[in-house]
Scaffold this active site. Structure first.
Site, mmCIF file in Angstrom:
data_model
loop_
_atom_site.group_PDB
_atom_site.id
_atom_site.type_symbol
_atom_site.label_atom_id
_atom_site.label_comp_id
_atom_site.label_asym_id
_atom_site.label_seq_id
_atom_site.Cartn_x
_atom_site.Cartn_y
_atom_site.Cartn_z
ATOM 1 N N ASN A 166 0.869 -1.179 0.000
ATOM 2 C CA ASN A 166 0.000 0.000 0.000
ATOM 3 C C ASN A 166 0.905 1.227 0.000
ATOM 4 O O ASN A 166 1.402 1.652 1.049
ATOM 5 C CB ASN A 166 -0.917 -0.019 1.222
ATOM 6 C CG ASN A 166 -1.841 1.195 1.280
ATOM 7 O OD1 ASN A 166 -1.843 2.035 0.386
ATOM 8 N ND2 ASN A 166 -2.633 1.272 2.341
ATOM 9 N N ARG A 249 -2.754 -2.365 -3.177
ATOM 10 C CA ARG A 249 -3.972 -1.604 -2.921
ATOM 11 C C ARG A 249 -3.991 -0.397 -3.853
ATOM 12 O O ARG A 249 -3.039 0.377 -3.899
ATOM 13 C CB ARG A 249 -4.006 -1.129 -1.470
ATOM 14 C CG ARG A 249 -5.230 -0.248 -1.164
ATOM 15 C CD ARG A 249 -5.158 0.310 0.240
ATOM 16 N NE ARG A 249 -6.332 1.127 0.533
ATOM 17 C CZ ARG A 249 -6.284 2.387 0.941
ATOM 18 N NH1 ARG A 249 -5.113 2.983 1.101
ATOM 19 N NH2 ARG A 249 -7.388 3.058 1.194
ATOM 20 N N HIS A 338 -13.284 1.900 1.177
ATOM 21 C CA HIS A 338 -13.191 0.862 2.223
ATOM 22 C C HIS A 338 -13.807 -0.453 1.758
ATOM 23 O O HIS A 338 -14.143 -1.319 2.586
ATOM 24 C CB HIS A 338 -13.898 1.294 3.527
ATOM 25 C CG HIS A 338 -13.278 2.466 4.205
ATOM 26 N ND1 HIS A 338 -14.024 3.397 4.910
ATOM 27 C CD2 HIS A 338 -11.991 2.890 4.298
ATOM 28 C CE1 HIS A 338 -13.231 4.324 5.414
ATOM 29 N NE2 HIS A 338 -11.984 4.039 5.052
ATOM 30 N N ARG A 399 -12.551 14.736 8.326
ATOM 31 C CA ARG A 399 -13.436 15.029 7.192
ATOM 32 C C ARG A 399 -14.844 15.309 7.689
ATOM 33 O O ARG A 399 -15.313 14.713 8.656
ATOM 34 C CB ARG A 399 -13.464 13.859 6.206
ATOM 35 C CG ARG A 399 -12.136 13.550 5.568
ATOM 36 C CD ARG A 399 -12.289 12.455 4.522
ATOM 37 N NE ARG A 399 -10.996 11.979 4.038
ATOM 38 C CZ ARG A 399 -10.605 10.711 4.049
ATOM 39 N NH1 ARG A 399 -11.420 9.774 4.525
ATOM 40 N NH2 ARG A 399 -9.429 10.372 3.594
ATOM 41 N N GLU A 546 -7.362 -5.934 6.224
ATOM 42 C CA GLU A 546 -7.374 -5.636 4.795
ATOM 43 C C GLU A 546 -6.220 -6.301 4.052
ATOM 44 O O GLU A 546 -6.378 -6.709 2.896
ATOM 45 C CB GLU A 546 -7.349 -4.117 4.581
ATOM 46 C CG GLU A 546 -8.648 -3.448 4.997
ATOM 47 C CD GLU A 546 -8.601 -1.936 4.850
ATOM 48 O OE1 GLU A 546 -9.357 -1.410 4.025
ATOM 49 O OE2 GLU A 546 -7.807 -1.301 5.559
#
Length: 770
Positions: A166, A249, A338, A399, A546
């Site tokens: 990633n 990813r 996600h 956010r 993940e």
């Protein structure tokens, strides 16, 4: 022993060309079993086709009273496991040796390659499968299987090292797996790349440590990664070339990718095309891919997309209330993120609940510094909170989540903010940090609230309220849910947040056990149910993993890719497309109510390329808004009465019907408004059975073998006339069926399809057993 020579004496394998024999049998193995030994256990993944060289094999299963029922017996020269080629890979029975039994094991992959090359073998194998399908009653093997969705890599028969990467703008995260071992050998994170404070955090099987590193750019970060993996201190690999698969990813796949894919030049270009949708992420993801392709030229490289799982959303969920041309020309739509973790925790939930993923309705809450919520119905995402960017939806660490878009021009006009300044406020200074005034860390905010900070308390209240509101909205969309899932850093570890979110949801069957909630912390691979005893809806806490999911996706992408020969078969197999008409079927009991006890179905005409036929008898269908008159019934009688609507008829009746497979009426009443059906001698009200037909391709076992497809595979197709792709097309394998793609009138209109259209399969997106 000459296995090839032995097998060629049997009808199934006789007279095959030498190339087929080499492809199918070059890696075949022979194994001996004593009397009553279990060869394959119910629920096991079937990775080979067995040929009986000596003895016999019984198919059996235990009855409720404990006795054993022998369903079938295969003698010398017979084969078993062939149904896995077209119907799945889980054994529905125990395969038990009778007498001294010798089995020749032929790899499923080798046989699949041979089937693509040799039509004669296809016909012979299909003949056996046709007979077996007509005789066989499928048992649910998933309930007894420890790893039905391959989350622990049980499908892997040969060890392989997989590096999950990633790559970000200032960080590089990685994990090295020695599959089929389920845990990572090494997990690493290099942070603050390009600064004097760069640090490399390493976790191995023997412990964790960190060290300061000098890495000016992502290239040097990869050198640091390689140094750690080959360092004797970690004890993982001697040479970097031991890595045979890298899995990357990638944040944004746009409309191009609905599953993980093996990387080739076309994939690289498609990822570049998505850079405008994720300018802060995709360029760095690409840099990581390019580094690994150069460093490991002999490895297989795979891309796994955050957006892929959400590509199954219908238009009503992903389109914004903007001019539709902005979607068609600029790809402005909801994509969601996600996705890898939402898919992972939903599969874990299905395994924990011992139910088929394709039957469940789930809501997963990924609560961390980034937060999102996802509604999954019958194995596919149908809605999610994040939008075209990760900014939309729930309150997050920094956010803002959903806001009135009018705030943006207001700030620019009244405060003189630039677009960049507004973007910084919405992404970096809002959410928990903005509301609390000091932190984006939920732990710090809870501690401050407990000490009397009212702003911190308000931040927590708003965060939980927004999650609860989305849960309610998604329950309304789904009708009911089987489980509510908490995952991510906050969801896994904060009892306070889980408790607050679940307060007041008892009406929906969501009742938390306070004692369990207080003591529960997520553990990898161990879902935990914190719902009150006897509560129908499970409340599951599932640890995100993940990296493991990306490794799994890489393995499955490689299996789905197929050979160049298979791609050539796809390109030359034209599939006629039919737009399904309004189709009404009845049980014999319901038909007698509508037409009288002595009336029978009267043939009018066959329905093209299906096993159904239109009848002379007609009914009127009365809905909340209107009536559709003189609808011809379709025969034969079915196990349940069902109404396959078109979009036009759906609108006339005033009903929004769910998209379902034919004869799937598993939803509880109330998912759609009821309808009344008027017949010749009576009428009846129906609460179930209304649906839009799921887009699918029906084919015989012969075509399934030739195309290396299984029943319930999901594929992407391309329409030749318009050169447009359509994803989410279900494969249905039916004995004797002519190959044909069936779509509803809405898809036909959207893609410009008419009665002469044909489609070509592009690739397998998804295997339903996954």
């Amino acid at each position: 022993m000459d296995i090839v020579g032995f097998l060629s004496r049997f009808d199934m394998f006789a007279k095959l060309n030498p190339k087929t024999l080499k492809l199918a049998f070059s890696n075949a193995k022979m194994e001996r079993f004593s009397d009553s030994n279990i060869i394959i256990k119910k629920g096991d993944r079937i990775n080979y086709i067995g040929v009986i060289m000596q003895g016999r094999v019984n198919f059996s299963h235990k009855l409720h009273d404990g006795s054993v029922n022998i369903v079938s017996t295969i003698k010398k020269g017979g084969i078993f496991g062939e149904l896995s080629m077209v119907r799945g890979e889980l054994a529905a029975y125990d395969f038990v040796a009778e007498g001294d039994c010798v089995i020749i094991k032929i790899s499923r992959e080798d046989l699949a390659h041979a089937l693509v090359e040799d039509r004669e073998l296809v016909h012979k194998m299909a003949a056996t499968i046709n007979i077996r399908l007509r005789m066989d009653t499928f048992l649910n093997a998933q309930e007894s299987m420890a790893d039905p969705y391959d989350l622990n890599f049980t499908s892997v028969t040969e060890p392989v090292k997989v590096l999950v990467v990633n790559a970000g703008s200032s960080s590089l995260k990685y994990s090295l797996f020695d599959i089929p071992k389920k845990g990572a050998l090494v997990e690493g994170l290099i942070e603050k790349i390009g600064s004097d404070e760069a640090i490399h955090k390493i976790k191995t099987l023997s412990g964790s440590y960190e060290e300061a590193v000098k890495v000016k750019n992502i290239k040097e970060a990869f050198y640091s990664l390689e140094s750690i993996l080959t360092n004797p201190k970690t004890g993982c690999i001697h040479l970097f070339d031991e890595i045979k698969i890298t899995a990357h990813r990638v944040v944004h796949g746009g409309n191009n990718f609905s599953s993980s894919v093996v990387i080739n030049p076309a994939v690289i270009e498609a990822i570049k095309e998505c850079i405008p949708l994720a300018p802060l992420h995709n360029p760095h993801n690409l840099a990581g891919i390019e580094m690994m392709v150069k460093r490991l030229p002999n490895a297989v490289h795979v891309a796994a997309f955050d957006t892929a799982y959400h590509q199954s959303m219908p238009e009503k969920a992903f389109l914004y209330g903007l001019p539709v041309n902005l979607y068609k020309t600029k790809q402005i739509r909801r994509y969601g993120f996600h996705g890898t973790n939402h898919n992972f925790v939903c599969l874990q939930a299905a395994s924990f609940l011992k139910k088929s993923f394709g039957e469940l309705k789930l809501i997963s809450c990924h609560l961390g510094n980034g937060t999102s919520i996802c509604a999954t119905e019958k194995g596919r995402c149908v809605d999610t909170s994040m939008g075209m960017t990760p900014l939309a939806g729930l309150i997050m660490g920094t956010r803002c989540g959903d806001i009135d878009p009018g705030i943006i021009p207001y700030l620019m006009e009244t405060n003189g903010y630039t677009a960049a300044e507004v973007d910084r406020i919405l992404n970096k200074e809002s959410g928990l940090k903005g509301l609390s005034g000091f932190s984006n860390d939920m732990r710090e905010i809870i501690e401050s609230a407990e000490n009397g900070n009212m702003d911190a308390e308000m931040a927590i209240t708003i965060f939980c309220y927004r999650v609860k509101k989305y849960i309610g909205a998604y329950i309304a969309a789904l009708g009911y849910i089987d489980a509510l899932i908490f995952t991510g850093g906050i969801g896994e570890h904060s009892q306070e947040i889980r408790g607050r979110i679940c307060q007041g949801l008892d009406t929906f069957g969501i009742t938390i056990d306070d004692g369990l909630n207080k003591t529960t912390r997520a553990r990898r691979g161990e879902p935990q149910n914190i719902a009150a005893v006897n509560e129908k809806t499970a409340i599951l806490v599932i640890a995100a993993d993940e990296e493991r999911m990306i490794a799994r996706e890489a393995l499955h992408a490689i299996k789905r890719k197929g050979t160049p020969s298979l791609q050539a078969v796809y390109k030359k197999t034209a599939i006629p497309v039919t737009i399904m008409p309004l189709l009404v079927t009845f049980t014999e009991e319901d038909f007698k109510i509508l037409f009288g006890a002595h009336r029978h179905l009267t043939l009018r005409q066959p329905i093209l390329h299906t096993e159904y036929f239109l009848c002379e008898e007609t009914v009127n269908i009365v809905g909340p808004a209107g009536t559709v008159k003189h609808v011809h019934i379709a025969g034969p009688f079915t196990a349940v009465s069902q109404f396959v609507l078109t979009k036009d008829h759906e609108f006339t009746l005033g009903i929004e019907a769910p998209t379902r497979e034919f004869l799937d009426v598993s939803d509880a009443p109330g998912i759609t408004p009821g309808i009344t059906v008027e017949g010749l001698t009576g009428s009846r009200h129906f609460e179930r059975g209304l649906m839009l037909m799921k887009r699918h391709i029906v084919m015989s076992p012969e075509y399934a073998l030739m195309l290396s497809l299984k029943d319930r595979d999901v594929v992407r197709v391309r329409f030749s006339a318009t050169n447009q792709d359509l994803n989410g097309v279900l494969i249905k394998v039916v004995v004797g069926a002519q190959i044909r793609m069936l779509i509803n009138d809405y898809d036909g209109s959207l893609y410009g399809i008419n009665g002469s259209s044909v489609a070509y399969i592009q690739n397998i997106e998804y295997r339903m057993y996954n």
